[in-house]
Design a protein around this motif. Structure first.
Motif, PDB file in Angstrom:
ATOM      1  N   ILE A 150       9.665   6.842   4.300  1.00 27.67           N
ATOM      2  CA  ILE A 150      10.694   7.417   3.436  1.00 27.67           C
ATOM      3  C   ILE A 150      10.710   8.923   3.665  1.00 27.67           C
ATOM      4  O   ILE A 150       9.796   9.623   3.246  1.00 27.67           O
ATOM      5  CB  ILE A 150      10.431   7.086   1.956  1.00 27.67           C
ATOM      6  N   ALA A 151      11.725   9.402   4.382  1.00 25.39           N
ATOM      7  CA  ALA A 151      11.929  10.789   4.834  1.00 25.39           C
ATOM      8  C   ALA A 151      11.432  10.928   6.274  1.00 25.39           C
ATOM      9  O   ALA A 151      10.454  10.279   6.677  1.00 25.39           O
ATOM     10  CB  ALA A 151      11.270  11.819   3.936  1.00 25.39           C
ATOM     11  N   THR A 152      12.122  11.760   7.030  1.00 18.08           N
ATOM     12  CA  THR A 152      11.871  11.889   8.470  1.00 18.08           C
ATOM     13  C   THR A 152      10.423  12.230   8.804  1.00 18.08           C
ATOM     14  O   THR A 152       9.829  11.583   9.677  1.00 18.08           O
ATOM     15  CB  THR A 152      12.821  12.935   9.088  1.00 18.08           C
ATOM     16  N   PRO A 153       9.792  13.232   8.165  1.00 18.77           N
ATOM     17  CA  PRO A 153       8.399  13.541   8.518  1.00 18.77           C
ATOM     18  C   PRO A 153       7.462  12.346   8.319  1.00 18.77           C
ATOM     19  O   PRO A 153       6.531  12.149   9.105  1.00 18.77           O
ATOM     20  CB  PRO A 153       8.045  14.698   7.578  1.00 18.77           C
ATOM     21  N   ALA A 154       7.710  11.557   7.288  1.00 19.30           N
ATOM     22  CA  ALA A 154       6.892  10.370   7.042  1.00 19.30           C
ATOM     23  C   ALA A 154       7.087   9.347   8.159  1.00 19.30           C
ATOM     24  O   ALA A 154       6.126   8.769   8.677  1.00 19.30           O
ATOM     25  CB  ALA A 154       7.244   9.756   5.695  1.00 19.30           C
ATOM     26  N   ALA A 155       8.330   9.140   8.553  1.00 17.72           N
ATOM     27  CA  ALA A 155       8.634   8.184   9.623  1.00 17.72           C
ATOM     28  C   ALA A 155       8.025   8.641  10.947  1.00 17.72           C
ATOM     29  O   ALA A 155       7.490   7.826  11.716  1.00 17.72           O
ATOM     30  CB  ALA A 155      10.137   8.025   9.766  1.00 17.72           C
ATOM     31  N   GLN A 156       8.072   9.928  11.235  1.00 19.43           N
ATOM     32  CA  GLN A 156       7.500  10.454  12.476  1.00 19.43           C
ATOM     33  C   GLN A 156       5.989  10.279  12.494  1.00 19.43           C
ATOM     34  O   GLN A 156       5.413   9.923  13.532  1.00 19.43           O
ATOM     35  CB  GLN A 156       7.876  11.931  12.628  1.00 19.43           C
ATOM     36  N   ALA A 157       5.336  10.509  11.361  1.00 15.82           N
ATOM     37  CA  ALA A 157       3.883  10.326  11.286  1.00 15.82           C
ATOM     38  C   ALA A 157       3.507   8.862  11.491  1.00 15.82           C
ATOM     39  O   ALA A 157       2.535   8.546  12.193  1.00 15.82           O
ATOM     40  CB  ALA A 157       3.367  10.818   9.934  1.00 15.82           C
ATOM     41  N   LEU A 158       4.284   7.962  10.909  1.00 17.53           N
ATOM     42  CA  LEU A 158       4.023   6.528  11.075  1.00 17.53           C
ATOM     43  C   LEU A 158       4.226   6.103  12.525  1.00 17.53           C
ATOM     44  O   LEU A 158       3.449   5.305  13.057  1.00 17.53           O
ATOM     45  CB  LEU A 158       4.957   5.720  10.167  1.00 17.53           C
ATOM     46  N   ALA A 159       5.264   6.626  13.155  1.00 18.01           N
ATOM     47  CA  ALA A 159       5.553   6.276  14.549  1.00 18.01           C
ATOM     48  C   ALA A 159       4.408   6.708  15.465  1.00 18.01           C
ATOM     49  O   ALA A 159       4.008   5.974  16.375  1.00 18.01           O
ATOM     50  CB  ALA A 159       6.857   6.928  14.992  1.00 18.01           C
ATOM     51  N   THR A 160       3.870   7.887  15.220  1.00 22.91           N
ATOM     52  CA  THR A 160       2.748   8.392  16.033  1.00 22.91           C
ATOM     53  C   THR A 160       1.519   7.518  15.850  1.00 22.91           C
ATOM     54  O   THR A 160       0.865   7.132  16.825  1.00 22.91           O
ATOM     55  CB  THR A 160       2.415   9.843  15.637  1.00 22.91           C
ATOM     56  N   ASP A 186       0.880  -1.178   0.000  1.00 23.91           N
ATOM     57  CA  ASP A 186       0.000   0.000   0.000  1.00 23.91           C
ATOM     58  C   ASP A 186       0.915   1.225   0.000  1.00 23.91           C
ATOM     59  O   ASP A 186       1.454   1.615   1.031  1.00 23.91           O
ATOM     60  CB  ASP A 186      -0.891  -0.016   1.246  1.00 23.91           C
ATOM     61  N   TYR A 187       1.129   1.791  -1.181  1.00 23.06           N
ATOM     62  CA  TYR A 187       2.048   2.925  -1.322  1.00 23.06           C
ATOM     63  C   TYR A 187       1.291   4.241  -1.296  1.00 23.06           C
ATOM     64  O   TYR A 187       0.315   4.422  -2.028  1.00 23.06           O
ATOM     65  CB  TYR A 187       2.834   2.802  -2.628  1.00 23.06           C
ATOM     66  N   GLN A 188       1.712   5.149  -0.427  1.00 19.48           N
ATOM     67  CA  GLN A 188       1.077   6.454  -0.307  1.00 19.48           C
ATOM     68  C   GLN A 188       2.146   7.546  -0.402  1.00 19.48           C
ATOM     69  O   GLN A 188       3.211   7.431   0.208  1.00 19.48           O
ATOM     70  CB  GLN A 188       0.342   6.582   1.034  1.00 19.48           C
ATOM     71  N   ASN A 189       1.863   8.598  -1.155  1.00 16.58           N
ATOM     72  CA  ASN A 189       2.777   9.725  -1.309  1.00 16.58           C
ATOM     73  C   ASN A 189       2.060  10.985  -0.847  1.00 16.58           C
ATOM     74  O   ASN A 189       1.028  11.360  -1.402  1.00 16.58           O
ATOM     75  CB  ASN A 189       3.204   9.855  -2.779  1.00 16.58           C
ATOM     76  N   ALA A 190       2.606  11.633   0.181  1.00 20.24           N
ATOM     77  CA  ALA A 190       1.946  12.801   0.775  1.00 20.24           C
ATOM     78  C   ALA A 190       2.125  14.075  -0.035  1.00 20.24           C
ATOM     79  O   ALA A 190       1.497  15.087   0.256  1.00 20.24           O
ATOM     80  CB  ALA A 190       2.471  13.025   2.192  1.00 20.24           C
ATOM     81  N   GLN A 191       2.993  14.033  -1.058  1.00 16.31           N
ATOM     82  CA  GLN A 191       3.265  15.197  -1.904  1.00 16.31           C
ATOM     83  C   GLN A 191       3.596  16.451  -1.084  1.00 16.31           C
ATOM     84  O   GLN A 191       3.148  17.562  -1.398  1.00 16.31           O
ATOM     85  CB  GLN A 191       2.067  15.466  -2.840  1.00 16.31           C
ATOM     86  N   GLY A 192       4.351  16.239  -0.010  1.00 15.19           N
ATOM     87  CA  GLY A 192       4.837  17.345   0.793  1.00 15.19           C
ATOM     88  C   GLY A 192       3.821  17.952   1.737  1.00 15.19           C
ATOM     89  O   GLY A 192       4.104  18.959   2.400  1.00 15.19           O
ATOM     90  N   ASP A 193       2.639  17.357   1.846  1.00 16.53           N
ATOM     91  CA  ASP A 193       1.564  17.902   2.691  1.00 16.53           C
ATOM     92  C   ASP A 193       1.553  17.182   4.042  1.00 16.53           C
ATOM     93  O   ASP A 193       1.282  15.986   4.119  1.00 16.53           O
ATOM     94  CB  ASP A 193       0.223  17.714   1.977  1.00 16.53           C
ATOM     95  N   GLN A 194       1.817  17.930   5.112  1.00 16.35           N
ATOM     96  CA  GLN A 194       1.896  17.340   6.447  1.00 16.35           C
ATOM     97  C   GLN A 194       0.568  16.704   6.875  1.00 16.35           C
ATOM     98  O   GLN A 194       0.550  15.667   7.549  1.00 16.35           O
ATOM     99  CB  GLN A 194       2.301  18.415   7.462  1.00 16.35           C
ATOM    100  N   LEU A 217      12.484   2.409   9.063  1.00 14.69           N
ATOM    101  CA  LEU A 217      13.007   3.677   8.575  1.00 14.69           C
ATOM    102  C   LEU A 217      13.805   3.435   7.300  1.00 14.69           C
ATOM    103  O   LEU A 217      14.612   2.515   7.238  1.00 14.69           O
ATOM    104  CB  LEU A 217      13.919   4.315   9.627  1.00 14.69           C
ATOM    105  N   ALA A 218      13.592   4.278   6.294  1.00 20.77           N
ATOM    106  CA  ALA A 218      14.310   4.132   5.029  1.00 20.77           C
ATOM    107  C   ALA A 218      15.179   5.365   4.790  1.00 20.77           C
ATOM    108  O   ALA A 218      14.732   6.362   4.242  1.00 20.77           O
ATOM    109  CB  ALA A 218      13.328   3.941   3.879  1.00 20.77           C
ATOM    110  N   GLY A 219      16.416   5.282   5.275  1.00 23.38           N
ATOM    111  CA  GLY A 219      17.375   6.362   5.048  1.00 23.38           C
ATOM    112  C   GLY A 219      17.102   7.621   5.841  1.00 23.38           C
ATOM    113  O   GLY A 219      17.232   8.725   5.313  1.00 23.38           O
ATOM    114  N   ILE A 220      16.743   7.473   7.097  1.00 25.28           N
ATOM    115  CA  ILE A 220      16.411   8.629   7.937  1.00 25.28           C
ATOM    116  C   ILE A 220      17.674   9.182   8.601  1.00 25.28           C
ATOM    117  O   ILE A 220      18.414   8.449   9.263  1.00 25.28           O
ATOM    118  CB  ILE A 220      15.380   8.251   9.025  1.00 25.28           C
ATOM    119  N   THR A 221      17.922  10.468   8.440  1.00 22.57           N
ATOM    120  CA  THR A 221      19.085  11.105   9.052  1.00 22.57           C
ATOM    121  C   THR A 221      18.856  11.303  10.543  1.00 22.57           C
ATOM    122  O   THR A 221      17.807  11.794  10.957  1.00 22.57           O
ATOM    123  CB  THR A 221      19.353  12.471   8.395  1.00 22.57           C
TER     124      THR A 221
END
Length: 331
Positions: A100-110, A71-79, A120-124
């Motif tokens: 994929i990207a820190t904001p995405a990982a943080q949203a998933l964690a919440t 199930d692939y979802q792309n937020a297109q930069g929208d928080q 996490l996929a390449g999170i700094t």
């Protein structure tokens, strides 16, 4: 009569056992797992990570559409999309999610509430962003990969290619934790090396044109860190800096392809592939809490010959040879 009826009952009972009752298969029916992949936005580096994740899952037998549902979802930069999409995965009982990207990982964690595994996929700097306790002992439902830029090598490369640069401009997005982390860490290295620098920020990609023009008038070279906002606006950045004759050394190979001069870059596809492999192992039962983060720092030389020609820069023979043998050259 009674004997006949008894015989008939025994016969019918035997027939039911033989033909009426479905055989229980010795091989239990396996449920096809669901993996939710959440990507912050579309740009080449994140897209490469996404392709790598799918390749890593496939390496362990999880083929999309066959042995795993993606199930692939792309937020297109929208928080706000990040929050909605993350909750969708949980509501639909995804077996695990990939950020994929820190904001995405943080949203998933919440959304996961410390239950559903998050990869996490390449999170700094994942510990610095509050996702895990430490790289060696994540301590919860989260593990994966961290792509740490070889920042000192980036500075060395910049000084080698632009030896007359006195002041370096460093640009990052204020809302991007990884970008800010990399930019400020690079600035500290510049200070330690006695190199003058100026920090510039954008709130979003719409700011790039104006900020780039200001920056190009005040610096001799630009460093563009691993930052999603800057990566998305890379073409705008180089269109401004090229006119001013100011080279851009970015952190990622895809940013070189988009017009940057050169870099030593962590392979984004490979980064995603390792994340996919880790996701597969978690699906097979490996616990996330004691599964160390895999930090990937080794870079490959990536050069853009077109950018060099526009800027009147000649790459040293040793740099070209390294790119030819172990890296990439865009012509």
């Amino acid at each position: 009569m009674i004997a006949f009826i008894s015989a008939l009952v025994i016969f019918l009972g035997a027939a039911f056992v033989m033909t009426g009752k479905p055989k229980t298969s010795t091989a239990s029916t396996k449920k096809v797992p669901t993996v939710g992949i959440l990507q912050l936005q579309t740009h080449p580096a994140l897209d490469a990570i996404h392709r790598g994740v799918l390749a890593g899952l496939k390496e362990y037998g999880y083929v999309p559409g066959k042995t795993v549902k993606i199930d692939y979802q792309n937020a297109q930069g929208d928080q706000s999309n990040l929050k909605t999409m993350s909750q969708k995965f949980i509501n639909e009982n995804a077996d695990e999610t990939v950020g994929i990207a820190t904001p995405a990982a943080q949203a998933l964690a919440t959304a996961a509430k410390k239950e559903t595994p998050v990869i996490l996929a390449g999170i700094t700097n994942p510990s610095g962003s509050g996702l895990i306790k430490s790289d060696q002992h994540p301590g919860g439902n989260i593990t994966g990969t961290s792509g740490e830029s070889p920042l000192k090598s980036h500075l060395d490369l910049l000084r080698q290619l632009v030896p007359k640069a006195k002041t370096i401009g460093i640009i990052y997005t204020t809302s991007d934790h990884g970008g800010e982390y990399n930019a400020k860490k690079f600035a500290r290295i510049c200070k330690q090396e006695g190199v003058a620098y100026k920090l510039y920020t954008i709130a979003n990609t719409n700011d790039m044109q104006q900020v780039a023009q200001t920056m190009a008038n005040n610096v001799d070279a630009v460093y563009a860190p691993q930052d999603n906002g800057v990566a998305s606006a890379m073409k705008t950045l180089v269109s401004v800096t090229n006119k001013a004759g100011v080279p851009v050394i970015p952190a990622v190979d895809t940013m070189v392809k988009a017009g940057g001069l050169a870099t030593l870059s962590v392979d984004q596809f490979q980064l995603g592939k390792v994340s996919g492999e880790m996701a597969a192992r978690v699906l097979k039962g490996k616990a996330t809490s004691d599964y160390p983060i895999k930090v990937i720092t080794k870079g490959k030389m990536t050069l853009n010959m077109t950018a060099a020609k526009k800027l009147g820069i000649t790459f040293p023979a040793s740099v070209v040879k390294e790119a030819q043998t172990k890296g990439v050259i865009y012509k």
